[in-house]
Design an enzyme around this catalytic site. Structure first.
Site, PDB file in Angstrom:
ATOM      1  N   GLY A 148       1.155  -1.372   0.009  1.00 57.83           N
ATOM      2  CA  GLY A 148       0.184  -0.112  -0.246  1.00 57.83           C
ATOM      3  C   GLY A 148       1.121   0.907  -0.013  1.00 57.83           C
ATOM      4  O   GLY A 148       2.132   1.154  -0.568  1.00 57.83           O
TER       5      GLY A 148
ATOM      6  N   ILE B  27       2.403   2.959   1.983  1.00 53.55           N
ATOM      7  CA  ILE B  27       3.081   3.155   3.470  1.00 53.55           C
ATOM      8  C   ILE B  27       4.824   1.756   2.602  1.00 53.55           C
ATOM      9  O   ILE B  27       5.294   1.710   2.379  1.00 53.55           O
ATOM     10  CB  ILE B  27       3.250   2.545   4.815  1.00 53.55           C
ATOM     11  CG1 ILE B  27       2.680   3.479   4.875  1.00 53.55           C
ATOM     12  CG2 ILE B  27       4.410   2.161   4.855  1.00 53.55           C
ATOM     13  CD1 ILE B  27       1.957   3.096   6.869  1.00 53.55           C
TER      14      ILE B  27
ATOM     15  N   ARG C  39       1.205  -3.432  11.855  1.00 55.51           N
ATOM     16  CA  ARG C  39       0.453  -3.782  13.481  1.00 55.51           C
ATOM     17  C   ARG C  39       0.937  -4.739  14.003  1.00 55.51           C
ATOM     18  O   ARG C  39       1.314  -6.068  13.466  1.00 55.51           O
ATOM     19  CB  ARG C  39      -1.570  -4.602  13.297  1.00 55.51           C
ATOM     20  CG  ARG C  39      -1.969  -2.426  12.960  1.00 55.51           C
ATOM     21  CD  ARG C  39      -2.383  -1.546  14.117  1.00 55.51           C
ATOM     22  NE  ARG C  39      -2.938  -0.902  13.965  1.00 55.51           N
ATOM     23  CZ  ARG C  39      -2.643   0.371  13.075  1.00 55.51           C
ATOM     24  NH1 ARG C  39      -0.977   0.962  12.722  1.00 55.51           N
ATOM     25  NH2 ARG C  39      -3.184   1.063  12.366  1.00 55.51           N
TER      26      ARG C  39
ATOM     27  N   GLU D 213      -0.301  -2.697  23.710  1.00 57.24           N
ATOM     28  CA  GLU D 213       0.485  -1.482  23.452  1.00 57.24           C
ATOM     29  C   GLU D 213       0.040  -0.553  25.046  1.00 57.24           C
ATOM     30  O   GLU D 213      -1.371  -0.611  25.128  1.00 57.24           O
ATOM     31  CB  GLU D 213       0.285  -0.823  22.722  1.00 57.24           C
ATOM     32  CG  GLU D 213       1.678  -1.290  21.331  1.00 57.24           C
ATOM     33  CD  GLU D 213       1.433  -1.048  19.931  1.00 57.24           C
ATOM     34  OE1 GLU D 213       0.137   0.506  20.282  1.00 57.24           O
ATOM     35  OE2 GLU D 213       1.665  -1.297  18.843  1.00 57.24           O
TER      36      GLU D 213
ATOM     37  N   HIS E   7       5.640   2.318  19.271  1.00 62.26           N
ATOM     38  CA  HIS E   7       4.778   2.453  17.972  1.00 62.26           C
ATOM     39  C   HIS E   7       4.883   4.173  17.719  1.00 62.26           C
ATOM     40  O   HIS E   7       3.471   5.178  17.905  1.00 62.26           O
ATOM     41  CB  HIS E   7       3.320   2.716  18.851  1.00 62.26           C
ATOM     42  CG  HIS E   7       2.400   2.491  17.037  1.00 62.26           C
ATOM     43  ND1 HIS E   7       0.963   1.550  17.632  1.00 62.26           N
ATOM     44  CD2 HIS E   7       2.076   3.475  16.026  1.00 62.26           C
ATOM     45  CE1 HIS E   7       0.673   1.732  16.491  1.00 62.26           C
ATOM     46  NE2 HIS E   7       1.212   2.285  15.724  1.00 62.26           N
TER      47      HIS E   7
ATOM     48  N   ALA F 119       6.489   5.084  14.515  1.00 64.05           N
ATOM     49  CA  ALA F 119       7.011   5.472  13.444  1.00 64.05           C
ATOM     50  C   ALA F 119       6.450   6.898  12.328  1.00 64.05           C
ATOM     51  O   ALA F 119       7.188   7.059  12.058  1.00 64.05           O
ATOM     52  CB  ALA F 119       7.081   3.793  12.432  1.00 64.05           C
TER      53      ALA F 119
END
Length: 343
Positions: free
Chosen positions: A157, A159, A254, A283, A304, A306
């Site tokens: 996708g 990213i 994820r 998390e 988390h 990035a």
């Protein structure tokens, strides 16, 4: 005859210039913002006039907003709403994401992790903390170059495409996995100069059933898949054992895409060389989680972050403004969630 106003509610914290950018799309738009921190607060902010909602959290009961027709999420994925009635195929409310907004910061983060791992930078950091100048520096720190290495991207996708573009700029060989390999083009939000909109960079595309072949070929495996019921634990023991012992796993998507128990074993027993993980099944990552016990020279654990960028809201507002224009013109929205595929 004057068209009816469209009431838009943002529950985020856009600065006033960004709200003005949204209002400038059309005089029909009535944009208000109530900054909310959870679904309960969003429920209180909704009213009978709200037609468009920009949010991350979403209450289960949307009865307070009977005119709601479209929810723009402040996230690249919709996995936090998988069990929400709004994602059932019979819901008339459209849902869109900010896919594409994260491509630049996450793409840069992934390349940073690749360089850090292959150049042994976590090992150097440990030496710094120990105030140690090592013996045998060549044997310990002489790296392979990124040029000529193969990166396998699970999920091509927005990213994944930016990772592919940056990796190719470093001279890497790019392989990609898509659920429908025949659909090469990206029809979502693509900022100018970002990514691989036509899907021209990968040397080869693989389908989900071919992922072991991709893994065997790759020196770096980057997970950029959406989390759905079908992709949970997409990478487990068979996939980790298929990877090269010299390969690295990078997960910026994820946590539940990976079987973390199998990953801990893979790191502890040397099935793979190392990993960079920005996401986890739970998390914050609990203090007693076994990932904390893995040799820090071989694993990078980040909380988390990035996708964080000081330009995030600016890019998100650009996307939302374009989708508002499309909504008023009756055109298809960018990044529309397919409720059958759950992303």
């Amino acid at each position: 005859m004057q068209a009816e106003p469209v009431h838009v509610l943002s529950t985020m914290g856009f600065a006033e210039p960004l709200l003005q950018r949204l209002r400038a799309v059309s005089p029909r738009l009535v944009v208000r913002q109530v900054t909310c921190h959870n679904a309960e607060e969003v429920a209180q902010a909704l009213d009978a006039e709200t037609e468009v909602l920009y949010t991350y959290d979403l209450p289960l009961d949307l009865a307070a907003a009977p005119r709601l027709r479209w929810v723009q999420l402040h996230s690249a994925g919709a996995d936090h709403l998988l069990r929400h009635p709004i994602l059932t195929p019979d819901s008339p409310i459209q849902v869109t994401t900010t896919s594409g907004v994260h491509a630049t910061p996450i793409g840069e983060f992934v390349l940073g992790c690749m360089l850090a791992l292959i150049r042994r930078i976590p090992d150097m950091t440990c030496l710094h903390l120990d105030r140690t100048w090592p013996k045998g520096r060549w044997e310990r720190f002489a790296p392979r170059d990124l040029r000529g290495q193969t990166v396998g991207i699970l999920g091509y996708g927005s990213i994944g495409r930016e990772v592919g573009r940056l990796a190719a700029a470093f001279g890497m060989r790019v392989l990609a996995l898509k659920f429908n390999p025949s659909r090469r083009e990206d029809h979502g939000y693509v900022p100018p100069g970002v990514g691989d909109p036509k899907g021209e960079i990968p040397e080869r595309f693989y389908g989900p059933d071919e992922r072991l072949d991709l893994l065997r070929e790759s020196d770096f495996v980057v997970i950029a898949l959406p989390l759905t019921e079908a992709t949970r634990h997409f990478v487990g023991e068979p996939e980790l054992r298929a990877m090269k012992r010299t390969a690295y796993l990078i997960n910026i998507a994820r946590g539940n895409l990976v079987d973390e128990r199998a990953l801990v074993r893979a790191l502890q027993e040397g099935w793979i060389a190392g990993a960079a993980l920005d996401v986890f099944s739970q998390e914050p990552l609990p203090p007693d989680h076994p990932l904390w016990d893995v040799d820090p020279r071989r694993v990078i654990l980040s909380p988390h972050v990035a996708g964080f960028s000081l330009q995030y809201d600016d890019r998100a507002a650009d996307l939302f403004a374009e989708n508002l224009r499309r909504y008023l013109a009756g055109e298809p929205l960018l990044n529309l969630v397919d409720k059958h595929r759950q992303y």
